[in-house]
Scaffold this motif. Structure first.
Motif, mmCIF file in Angstrom:
data_model
loop_
_atom_site.group_PDB
_atom_site.id
_atom_site.type_symbol
_atom_site.label_atom_id
_atom_site.label_comp_id
_atom_site.label_asym_id
_atom_site.label_seq_id
_atom_site.Cartn_x
_atom_site.Cartn_y
_atom_site.Cartn_z
ATOM 1 N N LEU A 59 88.618 -13.994 -27.701
ATOM 2 C CA LEU A 59 90.022 -13.926 -27.279
ATOM 3 C C LEU A 59 90.158 -14.062 -25.765
ATOM 4 C CD1 LEU A 59 91.337 -11.015 -29.542
ATOM 5 C CD2 LEU A 59 91.778 -13.461 -29.826
ATOM 6 N N ILE A 60 89.126 -13.669 -25.039
ATOM 7 C CA ILE A 60 89.161 -13.759 -23.575
ATOM 8 C C ILE A 60 88.525 -15.049 -23.074
ATOM 9 C CG2 ILE A 60 88.354 -12.686 -21.429
ATOM 10 C CD1 ILE A 60 88.445 -9.984 -22.928
ATOM 11 N N ASN A 61 87.377 -15.441 -23.668
ATOM 12 C CA ASN A 61 86.535 -16.471 -23.065
ATOM 13 C C ASN A 61 86.457 -17.790 -23.817
ATOM 14 O OD1 ASN A 61 85.401 -14.748 -20.855
ATOM 15 N ND2 ASN A 61 84.639 -13.578 -22.593
ATOM 16 N N ASN A 62 87.014 -17.886 -25.035
ATOM 17 C CA ASN A 62 86.892 -19.130 -25.780
ATOM 18 C C ASN A 62 87.456 -20.300 -24.966
ATOM 19 O OD1 ASN A 62 88.020 -21.277 -27.802
ATOM 20 N ND2 ASN A 62 86.555 -20.093 -28.980
ATOM 21 N N PRO A 63 86.714 -21.401 -24.832
ATOM 22 C CA PRO A 63 87.181 -22.512 -23.981
ATOM 23 C C PRO A 63 88.415 -23.217 -24.504
ATOM 24 C CG PRO A 63 85.177 -23.114 -25.173
ATOM 25 C CD PRO A 63 85.381 -21.658 -25.396
ATOM 26 N N ASP A 64 88.782 -23.003 -25.762
ATOM 27 C CA ASP A 64 89.962 -23.656 -26.322
ATOM 28 C C ASP A 64 91.178 -22.725 -26.307
ATOM 29 O OD1 ASP A 64 91.546 -25.588 -27.682
ATOM 30 O OD2 ASP A 64 91.181 -24.512 -29.547
ATOM 31 N N TYR A 65 91.045 -21.533 -26.866
ATOM 32 C CA TYR A 65 92.206 -20.654 -27.010
ATOM 33 C C TYR A 65 92.092 -19.331 -26.259
ATOM 34 C CZ TYR A 65 89.431 -18.099 -30.519
ATOM 35 O OH TYR A 65 88.458 -17.384 -31.158
ATOM 36 N N GLY A 66 90.985 -19.080 -25.569
ATOM 37 C CA GLY A 66 90.827 -17.818 -24.846
ATOM 38 C C GLY A 66 91.832 -17.670 -23.717
ATOM 39 N N LEU A 67 92.092 -16.431 -23.347
ATOM 40 C CA LEU A 67 93.070 -16.158 -22.286
ATOM 41 C C LEU A 67 92.744 -16.903 -20.998
ATOM 42 C CD1 LEU A 67 93.623 -12.311 -22.699
ATOM 43 C CD2 LEU A 67 95.389 -14.066 -22.877
ATOM 44 N N LEU A 68 91.489 -16.853 -20.572
ATOM 45 C CA LEU A 68 91.126 -17.457 -19.288
ATOM 46 C C LEU A 68 91.318 -18.965 -19.288
ATOM 47 C CD1 LEU A 68 87.931 -15.370 -18.428
ATOM 48 C CD2 LEU A 68 90.200 -15.203 -17.381
ATOM 49 N N SER A 69 91.156 -19.612 -20.442
ATOM 50 C CA SER A 69 91.317 -21.060 -20.502
ATOM 51 C C SER A 69 92.781 -21.483 -20.528
ATOM 52 C CB SER A 69 90.607 -21.616 -21.739
ATOM 53 O OG SER A 69 91.283 -21.227 -22.930
ATOM 54 N N GLN A 70 93.703 -20.539 -20.796
ATOM 55 C CA GLN A 70 95.110 -20.896 -20.934
ATOM 56 C C GLN A 70 95.957 -20.530 -19.711
ATOM 57 O OE1 GLN A 70 97.048 -20.732 -24.850
ATOM 58 N NE2 GLN A 70 95.349 -19.447 -25.534
ATOM 59 N N TYR A 84 88.947 -14.469 -39.233
ATOM 60 C CA TYR A 84 89.723 -15.634 -38.793
ATOM 61 C C TYR A 84 90.765 -15.180 -37.772
ATOM 62 C CZ TYR A 84 87.673 -17.945 -42.841
ATOM 63 O OH TYR A 84 86.792 -18.470 -43.754
ATOM 64 N N CYS A 85 90.738 -15.803 -36.595
ATOM 65 C CA CYS A 85 91.680 -15.373 -35.554
ATOM 66 C C CYS A 85 91.853 -16.476 -34.520
ATOM 67 C CB CYS A 85 91.197 -14.091 -34.873
ATOM 68 S SG CYS A 85 89.721 -14.327 -33.852
ATOM 69 N N SER A 86 92.864 -16.303 -33.682
ATOM 70 C CA SER A 86 93.088 -17.136 -32.512
ATOM 71 C C SER A 86 94.058 -16.372 -31.609
ATOM 72 C CB SER A 86 93.660 -18.504 -32.897
ATOM 73 O OG SER A 86 93.680 -19.373 -31.780
ATOM 74 N N LEU A 87 94.467 -17.008 -30.527
ATOM 75 C CA LEU A 87 95.367 -16.357 -29.576
ATOM 76 C C LEU A 87 96.257 -17.432 -28.956
ATOM 77 C CD1 LEU A 87 94.616 -13.605 -27.009
ATOM 78 C CD2 LEU A 87 95.457 -15.796 -26.153
ATOM 79 N N ALA A 88 97.562 -17.144 -28.851
ATOM 80 C CA ALA A 88 98.507 -18.110 -28.300
ATOM 81 C C ALA A 88 99.253 -17.506 -27.116
ATOM 82 C CB ALA A 88 99.503 -18.553 -29.372
ATOM 83 N N VAL A 89 99.414 -18.300 -26.077
ATOM 84 C CA VAL A 89 100.247 -17.941 -24.919
ATOM 85 C C VAL A 89 101.550 -18.715 -25.066
ATOM 86 C CG1 VAL A 89 100.442 -17.986 -22.414
ATOM 87 C CG2 VAL A 89 98.218 -17.520 -23.477
ATOM 88 N N LEU A 90 102.648 -18.004 -25.342
ATOM 89 C CA LEU A 90 103.887 -18.680 -25.723
ATOM 90 C C LEU A 90 104.584 -19.362 -24.552
ATOM 91 C CD1 LEU A 90 105.334 -16.173 -28.363
ATOM 92 C CD2 LEU A 90 103.724 -18.061 -28.649
ATOM 93 N N THR A 91 104.497 -18.788 -23.366
ATOM 94 C CA THR A 91 105.052 -19.432 -22.164
ATOM 95 C C THR A 91 104.054 -19.275 -21.023
ATOM 96 O OG1 THR A 91 106.259 -17.395 -21.599
ATOM 97 C CG2 THR A 91 107.489 -19.118 -22.778
#
Length: 312
Positions: free
Chosen positions: A134-145, A280-287
């Protein structure tokens, strides 16, 4: 073995222990953490593993006016346009297959059930990996977004109250919490105390957290540390606040908790029972303004404090 005390021979401790039952703990896994991030996120159920974030295109083009008694033909005419290619998030799986020999589970499951403990410890490890993703994933992690406009750098290297104030200007709409490595939080505490503004604390989930401007600093050892430097994130959370949300798949076969599935795969000809464990999970930044990061924060214990005097 016997023992002699005061000339009297008696049963010794070592021999006596052979008739005693030791109290046995469940296996202790040192890598388990509180995983505050997963507790503080709002989790949104996702159908078919896809979550589409629709955005308004060119919001500054939406025209309104505030005037009294205007004729209809003098009022602005407008419409709200949508992004034709919105981002879609796909759920990722953190998975493993757990093998347990049936002989082990049959013979050695008292006082602790071997299968239950093997599953518990494996699930804990999967959940630790989930927080890291959730923090480091290069696709959906917080830092990548985090967008470029939402990245800032410390004034002096060490994390200071000034730096956290700057983060608050980036996520000023209902900020929920800062997220940082425990070493980074300790470094901030030292800097704030040195300036005569020791951070107050707040109680969450029965634990104490230091705060800045009323916003708690949440620790996670999954925030990366490299070469004595780390990062501090600031988040707004929840879909109603157009913040950060966690995503999970509901209604999985063998569901143990939201997004977590445990399925028995059978016993092979070597008497090995196998269990498929998937989260199964992911994380979205809405704005874009829902998250900001303070990069390259120095967390070394000692600093040259003379530079800080310029910013008092």
């Amino acid at each position: 073995m016997t023992a002699t005390v005061g000339g009297t021979t008696a049963l010794g401790d070592n021999a006596a222990r052979q008739l005693a039952n030791a109290t046995k703990t469940a296996p202790q896994l040192a890598t388990i953490t509180p995983r505050w991030l997963t507790h503080l996120l709002q989790w949104v159920p996702v159908e078919a593993g896809i979550y589409r974030v629709n955005q308004v295109q060119n919001p500054e083009d939406i025209k309104v006016t505030c005037t009294a008694k205007q004729h209809e033909n003098q009022l602005p005419r407008t419409y709200v346009d949508y992004d034709a290619k919105p981002r879609e998030y796909f759920l990722n799986a953190v998975s493993t297959v757990l093998d347990v020999h049936t002989r082990i589970s049959d013979l050695y499951s008292s006082p602790h059930d071997q299968i239950k403990e093997q599953l518990r410890l494996t699930i804990e490890t999967i959940k630790e990996n989930q927080e890291s993703e959730l923090i480091n994933n290069p696709d959906y992690g917080l830092l990548s977004q985090v967008s470029d406009e939402q990245r800032i750098f410390p004034l002096t290297g060490a994390p200071t109250p000034d730096d956290l104030d700057e983060l608050l200007t980036k996520v000023w709409k209902e900020p929920a919490f800062f997220l940082a490595h425990p070493l980074t939080i300790a470094a901030f505490g030292r800097e704030a105390t040195r300036r005569g503004t020791p951070p107050p604390t707040v109680s969450l989930f029965g634990s104490q957290f230091i705060t800045w401007r009323g916003v708690p600093l949440i620790p996670s050892d999954k925030v990366p540390v490299a070469d004595g430097k780390s990062k501090i994130l600031l988040l707004r959370v929840g879909d109603r606040r157009q913040g950060v949300v966690g995503l999970f798949q509901p209604g999985l076969p063998g569901e143990q908790s939201p997004g977590l599935s445990v399925r028995f795969m059978g016993i092979n000809n070597h008497a090995i029972a196998s269990y498929l464990i998937s989260l199964y999970c992911s994380l979205a930044v809405l704005t874009p303004d829902a998250v900001a990061v303070l990069d390259d924060v120095e967390i070394n214990k000692y600093h040259d404090y003379s530079v800080l005097d310029t910013y008092k």
